[in-house]
Scaffold this active site. Structure first.
Site, short mmCIF file in Angstrom:
data_model
loop_
_atom_site.label_atom_id
_atom_site.label_comp_id
_atom_site.label_asym_id
_atom_site.label_seq_id
_atom_site.Cartn_x
_atom_site.Cartn_y
_atom_site.Cartn_z
N GLU A 1 41.82 37.92 45.48
CA GLU A 1 41.00 38.76 46.25
C GLU A 1 39.69 38.79 45.39
OE1 GLU A 1 42.84 42.69 46.42
OE2 GLU A 1 43.97 42.30 48.43
N GLU B 1 48.12 39.02 52.49
CA GLU B 1 48.87 40.33 51.71
C GLU B 1 48.23 41.31 52.77
OE1 GLU B 1 47.93 41.12 47.58
OE2 GLU B 1 47.29 43.14 48.09
#
Length: 521
Positions: free
Chosen positions: A201, A289
């Site tokens: 991320e 995710e």
């Protein structure tokens, strides 16, 4: 990511995870035969006659023994015969803090009872215990090797996740990443079931140019060992801005996919629209995710939004992996904090998110196989005999310290009395925003607050863009923001509208705008 609710999908259309739609046969596989290692960097066996230990005897669900080494065609993830493949599964939490869930019995239960066909091994890089800070590199690589071994025994695909977060720009640890992927990809060059996620991320100031530059350094390192493995590249703003990757994709390499992450109670129609627009533009997306709670990771779940996400991902054939396999005391964890087991989980051991995930995987994967309805975990208390399977009574330790940038993965101590505070009206010309504090927690001794806004055009004319200044008395830093361009200027949060939500009709309003700030220096 807590009312106990099990959602039944009795009326869902049968969704086929493995079909020929959208994928053609690979030219290098005109017939099911073994490929030469010198041509591909791996030995592929599209048809395996021998049975593997613990191999599930199921048809229709994607598995290495059936669909072989994966590749990307257009926007689709495809199997070795060109069939479209969809992976559904679960991610570990940070392996440094919850290592004990990486065991063969746990993976066997996830595969055989939960019907997961992929496991994601999340290895943090920068936090306490992280690979690039004070973590034991050999120990962490050993956990990855064990995880790949157990996943392989259970006929599962496995994602090796270089889990950047606090180190928001992946270039921060570029040399360590290159060395890691060089070593690991050389070990699994012949494996048909390994995928590489090279930056979880990216966030903060890391833009697509930074990420693309990093990826162009890492991809050839992996390709030097593994010519065809699927490589998954993160996107800006905690892997939400897939539109930026779609506008400027990485070229010169095959079998690349791009990451999108969501938390259903925070990220709703706008992010779903961003995902579908990117796919329609030709970008292959993988949701490595997601959670069914809000972005704080410790708030209420939103089953309705989660179901909408799943329906959309299934419609587009997008693979998705749930966060997280742990008993951490937060609503994104699949297990209750009171559960000390590391396998043999019963129904009463599962959190609300865990029960939803179990039921969803059972329903979606079982529909793919033969249309059966889902049943309960084999370890759960059954009405007929009340027996349950006891698991290992070892609880994972190493409660992690945390980052300030991504609340869904952070340490949280939500204070219910401070949540859901009354609306505060903020005005900027004809634009008004009703702002309320939805959640609060603490990170590294500093308060963190999550706000949601409803933005209203009070004029008698439509606006084509809008902006807001929201002053704070305390010193603040911005941790996250969605559906706007955010900055902090002179103690105020400045929000500019996006192209897709700038137009508000006279008297109209928009929702799903919000941000998270950290208080103090």
């Amino acid at each position: 990511m807590k009312k106990v609710l099990i959602v039944l999908y009795a009326s869902i259309l049968a969704l086929v995870s493995i079909s020929a739609a959208g994928c053609g046969s690979r030219e290098e596989d005109p017939a099911p035969k073994e490929q030469k290692e010198e041509e591909t960097g791996r030995v592929k066996e599209p048809e395996r006659k021998e049975e593997k230990e613990n191999e599930p005897k199921e048809n229709g669900i994607a598995a290495p023994s059936a669909t072989g080494a994966l590749h990307v065609e257009g926007t689709k993830l495809c199997g070795s015969h060109g069939e479209a493949v969809q992976l559904r599964g679960i991610s570990t939490h940070g392996m440094a803090w919850f290592p004990d869930y990486i065991n063969e019995e746990c993976f066997a239960q996830l595969r055989n009872e939960w019907k997961a066909n992929v496991i994601r091994l999340a290895m943090y890089t920068s936090e306490s215990g992280g690979y690039c800070t004070d973590g034991d590199k050999e120990y962490l690589k050993g956990l990855i090797r064990s995880g790949v071994q157990y996943a392989s025994k259970q006929d599962m695909y496995v994602i090796i996740d270089w889990h950047i977060l606090l180190d928001n720009n992946p270039n921060m640890h570029l040399d360590e990443a290159k060395a890691f992927f060089a070593e690991i990809s050389s070990e699994y060059a012949d494996a048909d079931n390994v995928l590489y996620e090279i930056c979880n991320e990216p966030n903060g100031s890391a833009g697509w140019e930074d990420i693309k530059s990093y990826a162009q350094e890492i991809i050839p390192v992996i390709r030097a060992n593994d010519k065809e493995a699927v490589i998954i590249v993160g996107t800006p703003n905690w892997s939400q801005f897939v539109d930026q990757a779609a506008a400027d994709p990485i070229t010169g390499y095959e079998n690349l996919m791009y990451t999108l992450h969501f938390y259903a109670a925070t990220h709703k129609e706008d992010l779903r629209g961003r995902m579908t627009a990117a796919i329609d533009a030709g970008l292959p997306v993988f949701v490595t995710e997601y959670g069914i709670c809000d972005a704080s990771g410790n708030g209420a779940v939103d089953i309705e939004q989660a179901d909408q996400w799943v329906d959309l991902m299934d419609r587009y054939g997008v693979s998705y992996v749930a966060w997280n396999l742990s008993n951490k005391d937060e609503s994104s964890a699949m297990l209750l904090s009171s559960c000390g087991k590391t396998s043999g989980f019963a129904k009463e051991d599962l959190s609300e998110a865990g029960k939803w995930l179990y039921q969803m995987l059972q329903t979606r994967q079982t529909e793919v196989r033969d249309g059966q309805t889902a049943d309960e975990p084999a370890g759960s208390e059954q009405p007929t005999d009340g027996e349950q399977t006891a698991g290992n009574e070892q609880r994972a330790d190493g409660e992690r310290t945390t980052d300030s940038e991504q609340p869904a993965d952070s340490e949280r101590t939500a204070q219910d009395g401070e949540n859901q505070k009354d609306d505060k009206i903020v005005a900027c010309g004809d634009i008004e925003a009703a702002m309320y504090q939805k959640n609060s927690w603490e990170e590294d001794g500093r308060p963190v607050r999550q706000y949601e806004l409803t933005v209203k055009n009070t004029s008698d004319r439509a606006c084509t863009s809008w902006e807001l200044y929201i002053p704070f008395e305390e010193e603040i830093s911005l941790a996250d923001g969605w559906n706007g361009d955010y900055s902090v200027e002179d103690g105020a949060v400045h929000i500019l509208s996006k192209e897709y939500n700038g137009t508000i009709p006279a008297g109209g309003e928009i929702k799903d705008v919000g941000f998270i700030v950290k208080i103090g220096g």
